[in-house]
Enzyme design. Structure first.
Site, PDB file in Angstrom:
ATOM      1  N   GLY A  11      -2.459  12.281   0.521  1.00 41.43           N
ATOM      2  CA  GLY A  11      -2.639  12.616  -0.893  1.00 41.43           C
ATOM      3  C   GLY A  11      -4.086  12.966  -1.204  1.00 41.43           C
ATOM      4  N   THR A  36       4.445  13.643  -2.504  1.00 40.40           N
ATOM      5  CA  THR A  36       3.545  14.432  -3.363  1.00 40.40           C
ATOM      6  C   THR A  36       2.283  14.859  -2.611  1.00 40.40           C
ATOM      7  OG1 THR A  36       2.445  12.446  -4.222  1.00 40.40           O
ATOM      8  CG2 THR A  36       4.309  13.289  -5.495  1.00 40.40           C
ATOM      9  N   VAL A  58       6.634   3.995   2.813  1.00 39.21           N
ATOM     10  CA  VAL A  58       6.143   2.610   2.853  1.00 39.21           C
ATOM     11  C   VAL A  58       6.977   1.666   1.978  1.00 39.21           C
ATOM     12  CG1 VAL A  58       3.796   3.279   3.492  1.00 39.21           C
ATOM     13  CG2 VAL A  58       4.349   2.921   1.076  1.00 39.21           C
ATOM     14  N   SER A  76       1.610   6.404  -3.920  1.00 37.40           N
ATOM     15  CA  SER A  76       2.338   6.401  -5.201  1.00 37.40           C
ATOM     16  C   SER A  76       2.164   7.763  -5.841  1.00 37.40           C
ATOM     17  CB  SER A  76       1.774   5.357  -6.175  1.00 37.40           C
ATOM     18  OG  SER A  76       2.357   5.541  -7.467  1.00 37.40           O
ATOM     19  N   GLY A 103       2.831  -8.092   2.954  1.00 38.09           N
ATOM     20  CA  GLY A 103       3.407  -8.842   4.074  1.00 38.09           C
ATOM     21  C   GLY A 103       2.715  -8.471   5.378  1.00 38.09           C
ATOM     22  N   ALA A 115      -4.508   0.242  -5.050  1.00 36.94           N
ATOM     23  CA  ALA A 115      -4.920   1.208  -6.069  1.00 36.94           C
ATOM     24  C   ALA A 115      -4.140   0.938  -7.349  1.00 36.94           C
ATOM     25  CB  ALA A 115      -4.627   2.628  -5.577  1.00 36.94           C
ATOM     26  N   TYR A 146       5.703   4.174 -14.086  1.00 37.84           N
ATOM     27  CA  TYR A 146       4.427   4.124 -13.355  1.00 37.84           C
ATOM     28  C   TYR A 146       3.620   2.906 -13.797  1.00 37.84           C
ATOM     29  CZ  TYR A 146      -0.153   5.876 -11.704  1.00 37.84           C
ATOM     30  OH  TYR A 146      -1.369   6.045 -11.084  1.00 37.84           O
ATOM     31  N   LYS A 150       2.635  -0.447 -11.577  1.00 40.35           N
ATOM     32  CA  LYS A 150       1.243  -0.802 -11.266  1.00 40.35           C
ATOM     33  C   LYS A 150       0.903  -2.202 -11.777  1.00 40.35           C
ATOM     34  CE  LYS A 150      -0.188   2.969  -9.163  1.00 40.35           C
ATOM     35  NZ  LYS A 150      -0.762   2.975  -7.816  1.00 40.35           N
TER      36      LYS A 150
HETATM   37  P1  NAD Z   1      -1.355  11.921  -4.714  1.00 41.33           P
HETATM   38  O1  NAD Z   1       0.009  12.199  -5.248  1.00 41.33           O
HETATM   39  O2  NAD Z   1      -2.200  13.070  -4.302  1.00 41.33           O
HETATM   40  O3  NAD Z   1      -1.283  10.910  -3.498  1.00 41.33           O
HETATM   41  C1  NAD Z   1      -0.306   9.934  -3.346  1.00 41.33           C
HETATM   42  C2  NAD Z   1       0.196   9.971  -1.917  1.00 41.33           C
HETATM   43  O4  NAD Z   1       1.145   8.915  -1.710  1.00 41.33           O
HETATM   44  C3  NAD Z   1       0.916  11.274  -1.580  1.00 41.33           C
HETATM   45  O5  NAD Z   1       0.394  11.800  -0.385  1.00 41.33           O
HETATM   46  C4  NAD Z   1       2.376  10.858  -1.437  1.00 41.33           C
HETATM   47  O6  NAD Z   1       3.087  11.691  -0.543  1.00 41.33           O
HETATM   48  C5  NAD Z   1       2.227   9.437  -0.950  1.00 41.33           C
HETATM   49  N1  NAD Z   1       3.410   8.598  -1.211  1.00 41.33           N
HETATM   50  C6  NAD Z   1       4.063   8.405  -2.380  1.00 41.33           C
HETATM   51  N2  NAD Z   1       5.100   7.562  -2.216  1.00 41.33           N
HETATM   52  C7  NAD Z   1       5.098   7.199  -0.900  1.00 41.33           C
HETATM   53  C8  NAD Z   1       5.911   6.349  -0.110  1.00 41.33           C
HETATM   54  N3  NAD Z   1       6.951   5.690  -0.628  1.00 41.33           N
HETATM   55  N4  NAD Z   1       5.605   6.199   1.199  1.00 41.33           N
HETATM   56  C9  NAD Z   1       4.552   6.843   1.745  1.00 41.33           C
HETATM   57  N5  NAD Z   1       3.745   7.670   1.051  1.00 41.33           N
HETATM   58  C10 NAD Z   1       4.025   7.850  -0.259  1.00 41.33           C
HETATM   59  O7  NAD Z   1      -2.104  11.062  -5.849  1.00 41.33           O
HETATM   60  P2  NAD Z   1      -3.604  10.501  -5.890  1.00 41.33           P
HETATM   61  O8  NAD Z   1      -4.252  11.023  -7.107  1.00 41.33           O
HETATM   62  O9  NAD Z   1      -4.257  10.692  -4.577  1.00 41.33           O
HETATM   63  O10 NAD Z   1      -3.329   8.958  -6.132  1.00 41.33           O
HETATM   64  C11 NAD Z   1      -3.436   8.009  -5.079  1.00 41.33           C
HETATM   65  C12 NAD Z   1      -3.342   6.601  -5.639  1.00 41.33           C
HETATM   66  O11 NAD Z   1      -4.369   6.366  -6.593  1.00 41.33           O
HETATM   67  C13 NAD Z   1      -2.012   6.314  -6.354  1.00 41.33           C
HETATM   68  O12 NAD Z   1      -1.618   4.990  -6.060  1.00 41.33           O
HETATM   69  C14 NAD Z   1      -2.380   6.439  -7.804  1.00 41.33           C
HETATM   70  O13 NAD Z   1      -1.556   5.636  -8.618  1.00 41.33           O
HETATM   71  C15 NAD Z   1      -3.818   5.937  -7.814  1.00 41.33           C
HETATM   72  N6  NAD Z   1      -4.571   6.471  -8.962  1.00 41.33           N
HETATM   73  C16 NAD Z   1      -5.060   7.755  -8.971  1.00 41.33           C
HETATM   74  C17 NAD Z   1      -5.751   8.209 -10.080  1.00 41.33           C
HETATM   75  C18 NAD Z   1      -6.354   9.603 -10.115  1.00 41.33           C
HETATM   76  O14 NAD Z   1      -6.963   9.933 -11.141  1.00 41.33           O
HETATM   77  N7  NAD Z   1      -6.272  10.420  -9.102  1.00 41.33           N
HETATM   78  C19 NAD Z   1      -5.940   7.389 -11.189  1.00 41.33           C
HETATM   79  C20 NAD Z   1      -5.396   6.109 -11.171  1.00 41.33           C
HETATM   80  C21 NAD Z   1      -4.737   5.641 -10.035  1.00 41.33           C
END
Ligand code: NAD
Ligand code: UDP
Length: 328
Positions: A11, A36, A58, A76, A103, A115, A146, A150
């Site tokens: 991600g 995603t 995961v 996520s 775990g 996160a 969401y 979280k």
């Molecule tokens: P993103 O969608 O680019 O990355 C999330 C990654 O998680 C993706 O590669 C997706 O394929 C993977 N994923 C989702 N469900 C999965 C699963 N069940 N098993 C394995 N992989 C899975 O989003 P991001 O912006 O990189 O966000 C990453 C984390 O940071 C998330 O947990 C998000 O909630 C948190 N976050 C991001 C922001 C932001 O502004 N970018 C803000 C608050 C929190």
């Protein structure tokens, strides 16, 4: 060599974390189911001995042979458009997924950082948001899938710390942007830049008076690394307190892209937070962290990345129908 597991490795944020920990001399094990994320984000790491990648969901049992020193749970969906399209997977990765990670961390004696998000504050009635604020979340609204995942994630992480003595860290991330965001993920910055690059109208939701505070990705990653190595177990806000209304932000993007796009106003999505700005006193005092890259510089770097995308990548943006996003 220290070994670190990163979920959500393909991600936006996960891929930057992989880069950083490889640079810092770690062996990085990336997990992602690509729901995603994109392999393109980590393609440059595949030849490295210090990197391995496994395509895995995961929310299902995770097995990792060998020792593990650290675990970062970043898997996520993160943008409102994504988690509205895949609500159940979002709830599962924030509950079953984090449980599997906790775990695994317990079995390996590893330290885990999860996160979390400014969304735990919901549509905040306290401004700026301090970590002590409990939030104003609608559990049954469209964003509940969401936000509540979280919040559960934070609760179970604290329970593993208190009950099992696990070493845990919780970062509450505020809107972060930078290279490798997906142009079609629906978040406001890629949405506006994509519209400008394609010569479309800029879509402001509501009257654009709602505010956000945007943090450049490199600053966030530095904050996460510092938090991981600190001994602080309660949540810490990481974000850039420079707050801007969405209307002013649209003007900045129009100026940045040198386009002359028309702004059009659309309905505000349900439960869209009216204001958001992190109080970062904790990060400053505990981690000696503060953001160093202002919006002008961060936007310049991000725009440079988006300009390298191919025409077909630019056109991928039309997959989403914003009208479906408004669930009344
Ligand atoms: P993103 O969608 O680019 O990355 C999330 C990654 O998680 C993706 O590669 C997706 O394929 C993977 N994923 C989702 N469900 C999965 C699963 N069940 N098993 C394995 N992989 C899975 O989003 P991001 O912006 O990189 O966000 C990453 C984390 O940071 C998330 O947990 C998000 O909630 C948190 N976050 C991001 C922001 C932001 O502004 N970018 C803000 C608050 C929190
Ligand atoms: N937004 C907008 N136009 C768009 C996309 C988003 O006006 O094309 C608004 C959205 O309603 C919200 C803000 O921009 O008020 C930030 O939205 P985003 O989805 O990036 O993240 P959020 O902080 O709401 O999770």
């Amino acid at each position: 060599m220290k070994r670190i597991l990163i979920t959500g490795a393909a991600g936006f944020l996960g891929s930057h974390l992989c880069d950083r920990f490889i640079l810092d001399g770690y062996h990085v094990i990336g997990l992602d189911n690509l729901i995603t994320g994109r392999l393109k984000n980590i393609e440059h790491l595949f030849g490295k001995k210090s990197f391995e990648f496994h395509h895995h969901d995961v929310s299902k049992f995770i097995h990792v042979p060998g020792k593990l020193d650290y675990l970062l749970h970043f898997a996520s969906p993160a943008s409102p458009i994504d988690y509205l399209k895949i609500p159940i997977q979002t709830l599962k990765v924030g509950s079953l997924g984090v449980h599997n990670c906790l775990g695994l961390a317990k079995a390996k004696g590893a330290r885990i950082l999860i996160a979390s998000t400014s969304e735990v504050y919901g549509d905040p009635t306290v401004h700026p948001q301090t970590e002590e604020y409990w939030g104003n979340v609608n559990p049954v609204g469209p964003r509940g899938v969401y936000d509540e995942a979280k919040r559960f994630q934070e609760a179970i992480t604290m329970a593993y710390h208190n009950f099992h003595g696990l070493e845990t860290r919780i970062v509450r991330i505020f809107n972060t942007y930078g290279p490798r965001m997906r142009l079609n993920d629906g978040r406001v910055l890629p949405a506006f830049i994509g519209q400008a690059l394609r010569g479309e109208d800029i879509t402001i939701f509501g009257d654009g008076s709602q505010t956000r505070s945007f943090c450049y990705v490199d600053d966030l990653i530095e904050g996460i690394v510092r938090l991981l190595h600190s001994d602080y177990v309660y949540p810490v806000n990481i974000g850039n307190p420079s707050e801007i209304s969405i209307r002013e932000f649209a003007e900045e993007i129009i100026k940045l892209t040198g386009t002359n796009q028309k702004v059009v106003y659309k309905e505000l999505p349900t439960d869209d937070p009216k204001q958001r700005r992190p109080d970062i006193s904790k990060a400053q005092s505990i981690l000696n962290w503060r953001p160093t890259i202002d919006r002008e510089e961060g936007l310049k770097r991000t725009y440079a990345f988006f300009k390298t995308l191919s025409q077909s990548e630019l056109e991928e943006t039309n997959h989403y129908n914003f009208d479906n996003y408004i669930i009344k």
